[in-house]
Design a protein around this motif. Structure first.
Motif, PDB file in Angstrom:
ATOM      1  N   ARG A  36     114.005  43.540  62.624  1.00  0.00           N
ATOM      2  CA  ARG A  36     114.166  44.992  62.649  1.00  0.00           C
ATOM      3  C   ARG A  36     112.863  45.754  62.432  1.00  0.00           C
ATOM      4  O   ARG A  36     112.629  46.766  63.076  1.00  0.00           O
ATOM      5  N   THR A  37     111.995  45.355  61.516  1.00  0.00           N
ATOM      6  CA  THR A  37     110.759  46.079  61.243  1.00  0.00           C
ATOM      7  C   THR A  37     109.562  45.181  61.470  1.00  0.00           C
ATOM      8  O   THR A  37     109.636  43.956  61.285  1.00  0.00           O
ATOM      9  N   ASP A  38     108.422  45.797  61.884  1.00  0.00           N
ATOM     10  CA  ASP A  38     107.221  45.003  62.131  1.00  0.00           C
ATOM     11  C   ASP A  38     106.313  44.931  60.909  1.00  0.00           C
ATOM     12  O   ASP A  38     105.157  44.531  61.016  1.00  0.00           O
ATOM     13  N   ALA A  39     106.841  45.310  59.717  1.00  0.00           N
ATOM     14  CA  ALA A  39     106.014  45.307  58.505  1.00  0.00           C
ATOM     15  C   ALA A  39     105.527  43.899  58.157  1.00  0.00           C
ATOM     16  O   ALA A  39     104.349  43.693  57.824  1.00  0.00           O
ATOM     17  N   MET A  40     106.416  42.910  58.243  1.00  0.00           N
ATOM     18  CA  MET A  40     106.039  41.555  57.862  1.00  0.00           C
ATOM     19  C   MET A  40     105.001  40.955  58.816  1.00  0.00           C
ATOM     20  O   MET A  40     103.961  40.460  58.360  1.00  0.00           O
ATOM     21  N   PRO A  41     105.211  40.988  60.138  1.00  0.00           N
ATOM     22  CA  PRO A  41     104.176  40.436  61.012  1.00  0.00           C
ATOM     23  C   PRO A  41     102.858  41.207  60.941  1.00  0.00           C
ATOM     24  O   PRO A  41     101.790  40.620  61.119  1.00  0.00           O
ATOM     25  N   THR A  42     102.909  42.511  60.665  1.00  0.00           N
ATOM     26  CA  THR A  42     101.668  43.280  60.498  1.00  0.00           C
ATOM     27  C   THR A  42     100.884  42.779  59.296  1.00  0.00           C
ATOM     28  O   THR A  42      99.654  42.638  59.350  1.00  0.00           O
ATOM     29  N   GLU A  43     101.575  42.481  58.204  1.00  0.00           N
ATOM     30  CA  GLU A  43     100.909  41.960  57.003  1.00  0.00           C
ATOM     31  C   GLU A  43     100.366  40.552  57.252  1.00  0.00           C
ATOM     32  O   GLU A  43      99.253  40.217  56.814  1.00  0.00           O
ATOM     33  N   VAL A  44     101.117  39.729  57.971  1.00  0.00           N
ATOM     34  CA  VAL A  44     100.627  38.387  58.309  1.00  0.00           C
ATOM     35  C   VAL A  44      99.383  38.487  59.189  1.00  0.00           C
ATOM     36  O   VAL A  44      98.416  37.730  59.015  1.00  0.00           O
ATOM     37  N   ASP A  45      99.371  39.417  60.113  1.00  0.00           N
ATOM     38  CA  ASP A  45      98.203  39.653  60.974  1.00  0.00           C
ATOM     39  C   ASP A  45      96.983  39.970  60.118  1.00  0.00           C
ATOM     40  O   ASP A  45      95.885  39.424  60.328  1.00  0.00           O
ATOM     41  N   ARG A  46      97.157  40.839  59.121  1.00  0.00           N
ATOM     42  CA  ARG A  46      96.033  41.222  58.258  1.00  0.00           C
ATOM     43  C   ARG A  46      95.520  40.034  57.455  1.00  0.00           C
ATOM     44  O   ARG A  46      94.301  39.774  57.401  1.00  0.00           O
ATOM     45  N   LEU A  47      96.438  39.286  56.859  1.00  0.00           N
ATOM     46  CA  LEU A  47      96.033  38.151  56.034  1.00  0.00           C
ATOM     47  C   LEU A  47      95.367  37.063  56.876  1.00  0.00           C
ATOM     48  O   LEU A  47      94.382  36.453  56.453  1.00  0.00           O
ATOM     49  N   ALA A  48      95.913  36.809  58.079  1.00  0.00           N
ATOM     50  CA  ALA A  48      95.322  35.804  58.950  1.00  0.00           C
ATOM     51  C   ALA A  48      93.911  36.211  59.367  1.00  0.00           C
ATOM     52  O   ALA A  48      93.022  35.358  59.503  1.00  0.00           O
ATOM     53  N   GLY A  49      93.687  37.514  59.560  1.00  0.00           N
ATOM     54  CA  GLY A  49      92.344  37.992  59.886  1.00  0.00           C
ATOM     55  C   GLY A  49      91.371  37.730  58.757  1.00  0.00           C
ATOM     56  O   GLY A  49      90.214  37.343  58.995  1.00  0.00           O
ATOM     57  N   GLU A  50      91.797  37.941  57.523  1.00  0.00           N
ATOM     58  CA  GLU A  50      90.944  37.683  56.368  1.00  0.00           C
ATOM     59  C   GLU A  50      90.597  36.201  56.253  1.00  0.00           C
ATOM     60  O   GLU A  50      89.498  35.838  55.799  1.00  0.00           O
ATOM     61  N   LEU A  51      91.517  35.348  56.695  1.00  0.00           N
ATOM     62  CA  LEU A  51      91.286  33.903  56.636  1.00  0.00           C
ATOM     63  C   LEU A  51      90.545  33.377  57.859  1.00  0.00           C
ATOM     64  O   LEU A  51      90.219  32.185  57.928  1.00  0.00           O
ATOM     65  N   GLY A  52      90.311  34.244  58.846  1.00  0.00           N
ATOM     66  CA  GLY A  52      89.632  33.799  60.064  1.00  0.00           C
ATOM     67  C   GLY A  52      90.525  32.961  60.964  1.00  0.00           C
ATOM     68  O   GLY A  52      90.005  32.194  61.791  1.00  0.00           O
ATOM     69  N   ARG A  53      91.842  33.110  60.857  1.00  0.00           N
ATOM     70  CA  ARG A  53      92.787  32.336  61.667  1.00  0.00           C
ATOM     71  C   ARG A  53      93.296  33.205  62.812  1.00  0.00           C
ATOM     72  O   ARG A  53      94.371  33.807  62.738  1.00  0.00           O
TER      73      ARG A  53
END
Length: 501
Positions: free
Chosen positions: A10-27
């Motif tokens: 229903r909401t894109d909040a969770m994948p948006t947060e995963v996107d941010r964290l993955a960027g910080e990890l260089g993944r």
């Protein structure tokens, strides 16, 4: 998240947060997977432009890194995107690439969705037989995996496409299969599934049955939630039409009045316009022609305004998709795919519509002849009905290879749809065109078909026409070729007919 449907997230909040964290990890791989999930959610929510932009980003990354899983997923979303903005050729190109990149390790639920989207795209591009085959493949995959809700969704798509095509018998045959999911498996039919069934029943004049089918929705049965907003408005429109066609104009008016209230409550502009269309027909049915005329004028005005807004929204969506350099490169790559028939690899009708006018202009400028030949396989339906659509596909592919071998240079071999093909032969006069078409006809007839079709022969009728100096239009040229093709059929088939001397 990848195992949960976009409807349930229903909401894109969770994948948006995963996107941010993955960027910080260089993944970057995890980033792309999260963005694909987000794109799917946005698409379900009607955020078409942003969904298409994200899907294109993921597709460019997946192409560069040869990630088949992300390629399949991003092509799927792009197919849905282009279907929604009305570009059926691009939708088919992406749907075909989606299935091509769906490996054996792809989850059954995902593969069934991909096959179903390919079927929808094939139907939208005028290939109903191929669409039916892919729908059945999707249904088999989903059912074998126990994905009952997805199986029902595929069945509804099948039934609705047959309804859209006006195939009442084929559409009706799917109704018992749909209802079995409720009676046998306890999977409730959603409002738009019931609306599909009711529409099909109306094709056969079974208006009372159609109204009974939608009664749980219009009465607000909790088993068929949601029974408000757009689903309720659409079902009320169908019920009102059924009541009008059965002659119960008073109840039809009451139902339309209720539909107006629902549309006004939820701001459903498109459904409200369609209520006006139904109201105009109801006025006409009761002899109130002046009121019918005025209501239809209001309907026409509202529809024009809605279509203008939709065109603007589509333009914004396409701009969002093609705004980056990566997207522009992808656009060029898929332009070629969009101009090709997915089954045979020949050029498609879209390419013909663009290219034939250019070739005629060139012939007119150089005062050179140009010939066109329509090639239609004789009794092709017998192959599909007696053997299978899969066998029919093999025949089409082998005939396409013979056509492709018969052209060169600026010449064009195309599949227009079904079993009909086209050759465009620039700088080719009438005598030479007839000779080449006769060689093609003989090649098709003499091809070793026995391993494919057994005792059923394969032959073609060909109608060929020539303009000596390019002074014609694409429609006039194809119309004359079609008349000659009809003459070949009428004269006994398996022959070439050219223009009268």
């Amino acid at each position: 998240m990848e195992t949960i449907s976009a409807d349930d997230l229903r909401t894109d909040a969770m994948p948006t947060e995963v996107d941010r964290l993955a960027g910080e990890l260089g993944r970057s791989d995890l980033q792309m997977r999260a963005r694909l999930i987000r794109a799917d959610i946005l698409l379900q929510a009607g955020e078409t432009a942003e969904s298409g932009r994200l899907a294109q980003q993921v597709n460019a990354w997946a192409t560069e890194h040869a990630d088949a899983r992300l390629l399949a997923g991003s092509h799927h979303l792009l197919a849905v995107f282009f279907h929604q903005v009305g570009d059926m050729a691009d939708a088919l190109a992406h749907a075909d690439q989606c299935v091509t990149n769906s490996g054996a390790d792809m989850p059954a639920r995902v593969r069934a969705r991909h096959l179903s989207m390919l079927a929808i795209s094939l139907h939208g591009n005028g290939s109903p037989d191929e669409a039916r085959q892919r729908f059945r493949e999707a249904l088999d995959v989903a059912t074998a995996a126990g994905e009952l809700k997805l199986s029902l969704q595929v069945l509804n798509n099948m039934a609705y496409t047959e309804y859209q095509a006006g195939n009442a018998t084929d559409a009706s045959a799917l109704i018992p299969e749909m209802r079995a999911f409720e009676t046998r498996y306890g999977v409730p039919l959603r409002p738009h599934y019931l609306d599909t069934i009711a529409r099909i029943e109306m094709m056969h004049g079974r208006y009372a049955e159609a109204e009974a089918t939608l009664r749980p929705v219009v009465n607000g049965s909790t088993e068929h939630l949601p029974t408000k907003g757009n689903p309720l408005a659409e079902c009320l429109l169908t019920v009102a039409e059924a009541q009008r066609l059965s002659g119960d104009v008073d109840r039809a008016q009451q139902t339309l009045d209720r539909a107006v209230a629902v549309c006004d409550e939820y701001g459903l502009m498109s459904s409200r316009a369609r209520v006006r269309e139904q109201q105009a027909q109801l006025y006409a049915a009761t002899g109130r022609y002046r009121e019918a005329y005025e209501e239809y004028r209001r309907f026409h005005t509202e529809i024009e305004a809605l279509q203008a807004a939709q065109r603007e929204a589509r333009a914004r969506a396409l701009q969002a998709v093609f705004e980056t350099e990566e997207a522009r490169r992808a656009s060029e790559r898929f332009r070629e795919l969009a101009q090709r028939d997915a089954l045979t690899g020949l050029y498609n009708r879209r390419f013909v519509d663009e290219r034939l006018a250019v070739l005629l202009d060139g012939a007119a400028a150089s005062r050179a002849p140009l010939s066109a030949a329509l090639v239609d396989l004789d009794h092709f339906k017998r192959i599909n009905d007696t053997l299978s659509h899969a066998t029919g596909d093999v025949v089409l592919q082998q005939v396409a290879a013979l056509l492709a071998a018969a052209v060169g240079g600026a010449e064009v071999a195309a599949r227009l749809g079904g079993e009909e093909f086209l050759l465009i032969l620039p700088d080719t006069d009438a005598d030479e065109a007839v000779r080449r078409c006769e060689r093609l006809r003989q090649a098709i007839h003499a091809h070793p078909w026995q391993p494919v079709t057994g005792e059923i022969p394969v032959s073609a009728s060909i109608g060929v026409t020539t303009v000596v100096d390019g002074r014609s239009t694409p429609s006039a040229l194809l119309a004359q070729a079609d008349r000659n093709l009809y003459a070949a059929k009428r004269a006994g088939r398996n022959r070439v007919v050219a223009d009268p001397a």
